[in-house]
Design a protein around this motif. Structure first.
Motif, PDB file in Angstrom:
ATOM      1  N   GLN A 194       0.837  -1.214   0.000  1.00 50.74           N
ATOM      2  CA  GLN A 194       0.000   0.000   0.000  1.00 50.74           C
ATOM      3  C   GLN A 194       0.865   1.255   0.000  1.00 50.74           C
ATOM      4  N   ASN A 195       2.098   1.136   0.482  1.00 51.00           N
ATOM      5  CA  ASN A 195       3.018   2.272   0.470  1.00 51.00           C
ATOM      6  C   ASN A 195       4.428   1.693   0.391  1.00 51.00           C
ATOM      7  N   VAL A 196       4.838   1.312  -0.802  1.00 46.24           N
ATOM      8  CA  VAL A 196       6.110   0.585  -0.946  1.00 46.24           C
ATOM      9  C   VAL A 196       7.304   1.423  -0.476  1.00 46.24           C
ATOM     10  N   ASN A 197       7.139   2.742  -0.483  1.00 40.97           N
ATOM     11  CA  ASN A 197       8.256   3.603  -0.058  1.00 40.97           C
ATOM     12  C   ASN A 197       8.609   3.426   1.408  1.00 40.97           C
ATOM     13  N   SER A 198       7.705   2.857   2.190  1.00 39.59           N
ATOM     14  CA  SER A 198       8.042   2.693   3.599  1.00 39.59           C
ATOM     15  C   SER A 198       8.497   1.254   3.885  1.00 39.59           C
ATOM     16  N   TYR A 199       8.820   0.496   2.829  1.00 41.54           N
ATOM     17  CA  TYR A 199       9.374  -0.848   3.053  1.00 41.54           C
ATOM     18  C   TYR A 199      10.597  -0.736   3.960  1.00 41.54           C
ATOM     19  N   ARG A 223       8.476  -3.039 -11.761  1.00 43.18           N
ATOM     20  CA  ARG A 223       7.600  -1.904 -11.424  1.00 43.18           C
ATOM     21  C   ARG A 223       7.196  -2.056  -9.970  1.00 43.18           C
ATOM     22  N   PHE A 224       6.529  -1.033  -9.450  1.00 40.44           N
ATOM     23  CA  PHE A 224       6.044  -1.144  -8.071  1.00 40.44           C
ATOM     24  C   PHE A 224       4.821  -0.257  -7.892  1.00 40.44           C
ATOM     25  N   VAL A 225       3.895  -0.661  -7.050  1.00 42.01           N
ATOM     26  CA  VAL A 225       2.755   0.147  -6.627  1.00 42.01           C
ATOM     27  C   VAL A 225       2.486  -0.152  -5.150  1.00 42.01           C
ATOM     28  N   THR A 226       2.101   0.859  -4.371  1.00 37.84           N
ATOM     29  CA  THR A 226       1.931   2.265  -4.715  1.00 37.84           C
ATOM     30  C   THR A 226       2.958   3.092  -3.955  1.00 37.84           C
ATOM     31  N   SER A 227       3.367   4.196  -4.568  1.00 35.79           N
ATOM     32  CA  SER A 227       4.305   5.095  -3.911  1.00 35.79           C
ATOM     33  C   SER A 227       3.532   6.206  -3.222  1.00 35.79           C
ATOM     34  N   HIS A 228       3.763   6.380  -1.947  1.00 34.84           N
ATOM     35  CA  HIS A 228       3.072   7.473  -1.245  1.00 34.84           C
ATOM     36  C   HIS A 228       3.886   8.757  -1.386  1.00 34.84           C
ATOM     37  N   PRO A 229       3.235   9.846  -1.835  1.00 35.15           N
ATOM     38  CA  PRO A 229       3.988  11.091  -2.088  1.00 35.15           C
ATOM     39  C   PRO A 229       4.749  11.616  -0.866  1.00 35.15           C
TER      40      PRO A 229
END
Ligand code: SAM
Ligand code: SF4
Ligand code: F3S
Length: 431
Positions: A194-199, A223-229
């Motif tokens: 749901q927010n791959v940036n916080s992996y 690819r990846f989804v989803t990136s939280h701004p």
């Protein structure tokens, strides 16, 4: 015993259906070729909007009539709606035999072997399904779940309540699954969260994960989804640029172009921050395709605030946008807001956004005419057996004359025409 899974909702649910397929086949059940042949029908459901729930209830109401001719048939509900409504689901809709929440899928075989009817699994929320690998469903691109749950509590969103707290999957499991996918003929992978940036797995962050996956030989596209701004770091943008297999394509959900609304949505960023990240992405990767999600008619949204969204979409020019009218979800904070926007206004605003975005998408796609792109061929075209379809590196659907022998191949295509959603081309030269 044969089972059939009907899947609704996001990629996470598609990946989970593949996981459930593995769990069931490992326990001796067989996948049915169609719903008509099934002894067990499982609906993997979505709660994100009211409409998604209503559709599934309609489907169950329809399919339960099969029990008249097939008394042994069992109908189960899994996924976000099962998690949200739990036992209540069986009261709302008759004909359901079992309900299993998103973190109890390993229990489905035990539930099926139990004699009692109307059973639901206990609902706790910390499973990560370590080392259960999905049974891919025939498509050539593989979804790989890297994390589950969400901690963001955007005020409109049901997902944190259905999917539980955020958990990152061990990197070794992810690398094993990606390698397995590549070796088994799935060179195009999409990492899911749901927010791959916080992996964050024991200090290993998402940019590190991407760099590791980029080293796997059998993988060609990532690819990846989803990136939280709020969490899209410069390091990730650099990692995207440096990792040659990462597609220059990002799904980057804006939700609104007005900072006051974003605050009430609890998104954790302003419209200026969002626009700044877009500029950075385009500075580092000028050819990047950016897609987004937008909600029209969030509670309290004035016409001026809506126009901020409209104007920012016009300024950014996304390649594509998924646009929704706000749907109140019971239990979320925004559903309690007293200044709900009337349904007719939500719909009218949504339609204005759709009209705007269709023009932008058409323009973006037409700008591709004359270019040579690489297409990963996935299917025979739906419209003609003499054409194939696949995806470009920046995730646009492309159709061109070709035969089934091209399926699974990366092919160079020259774009000759475009609609607002499909590129049309000719085979240029085989890779
Ligand atoms: N985690 C992803 C993110 O933050 O970008 C989004 C996941 S959500 C399942 C997909 C999209 O559904 C959201 O980006 C949002 O635009 C939309 N959505 C979520 N809740 C909604 C609601 N209550 N009404 C309308 N749209 C909603
Ligand atoms: Fe929902 Fe927000 Fe989590 Fe995305 S980040 S799943 S929109 S709560
Ligand atoms: Fe996905 Fe719907 Fe659940 S969008 S996470 S299946 S609520």
């Amino acid at each position: 015993m044969r089972f059939y899974i009907e899947t609704y909702g996001c990629q996470m649910n598609i990946a989970d259906s593949e996981l459930v397929t593995t769990i069931l086949t490992n326990s001796g059940y067989q996948e049915a070729a169609s719903i008509d042949e099934a002894d067990i029908i499982i609906f993997n459901t979505c709660s994100v909007r009211q409409h998604a729930e209503e559709r599934v209830l309609g489907r169950i109401a329809n399919e339960k009539s099969r029990k008249r001719t097939n008394p042994g048939l069992r109908i189960g509900v899994i996924g976000c709606m099962a998690q949200r409504l739990q036992d209540e689901l069986m009261e709302i809709q008759d004909g359901i035999d079992f309900v299993v929440g998103v973190d109890q899928y390993s229990e489905i075989p035990y539930i099926l072997s139990s004699a009692s009817e109307n059973i639901s699994a206990k609902f706790n929320q910390n499973e990560i399904y370590n080392d259960i690998y999905p049974t891919r469903q025939g498509k050539l691109n593989a979804f790989v779940t890297i994390m589950r749950g969400c901690n963001n509590y955007c005020s409109y969103c049901i997902v944190p309540y259905t999917r539980g707290r955020e958990r990152s999957r061990p990197i070794s499991d992810i690398l094993t699954e990606v390698k397995q996918a590549g070796d088994n003929g799935y060179p195009d992978i999409t990492l899911l969260g749901q927010n791959v940036n916080s992996y964050d797995y024991q200090g290993i962050k998402f940019p590190d994960l991407i760099r590791e996956i980029n080293k796997i030989d059998s993988i060609r596209r990532i690819r990846f989804v989803t990136s939280h701004p709020k969490d899209l770091s410069d390091d990730l943008i650099i990692a995207m640029k440096e990792s040659d297999k990462v597609c220059h394509n990002i799904h980057f959900a804006m939700q609104s172009g007005n900072s006051e609304i974003l605050k009430r949505m609890n998104r954790g960023y302003t419209a200026d921050h969002f626009y700044g990240r877009i500029l950075k992405l385009r500075e580092v990767m000028p050819d990047i395709a950016i897609t987004t999600d937008v909600i029209a008619g969030f509670p309290g949204e004035t016409e001026e605030q809506f126009m901020d969204t409209y104007n920012l979409m016009q300024k950014i020019e996304f390649d594509y946008a998924f646009m929704y009218k706000y749907s109140p979800r019971q239990g979320t904070k925004a559903a309690e807001f007293t200044d709900q926007v009337p349904e007719a206004i939500r719909l009218e605003r949504l339609q204005r956004l759709i009209t705007l975005q269709r023009e932008i998408t058409l323009q973006k796609y037409q700008n591709m005419i004359g270019r040579i792109v690489e297409v990963f061929v996935e299917n025979i075209s739906k419209k003609s057996i003499e054409e194939v379809s696949g995806k470009t590196d920046d995730f646009k659907i492309c159709v061109f004359p070709g035969t089934k022998e091209l399926i699974g191949k990366f092919v160079k295509v020259k774009i000759t025409d475009a609609t607002a959603g499909t590129l049309i081309g000719v085979h240029y030269e085989q890779d």
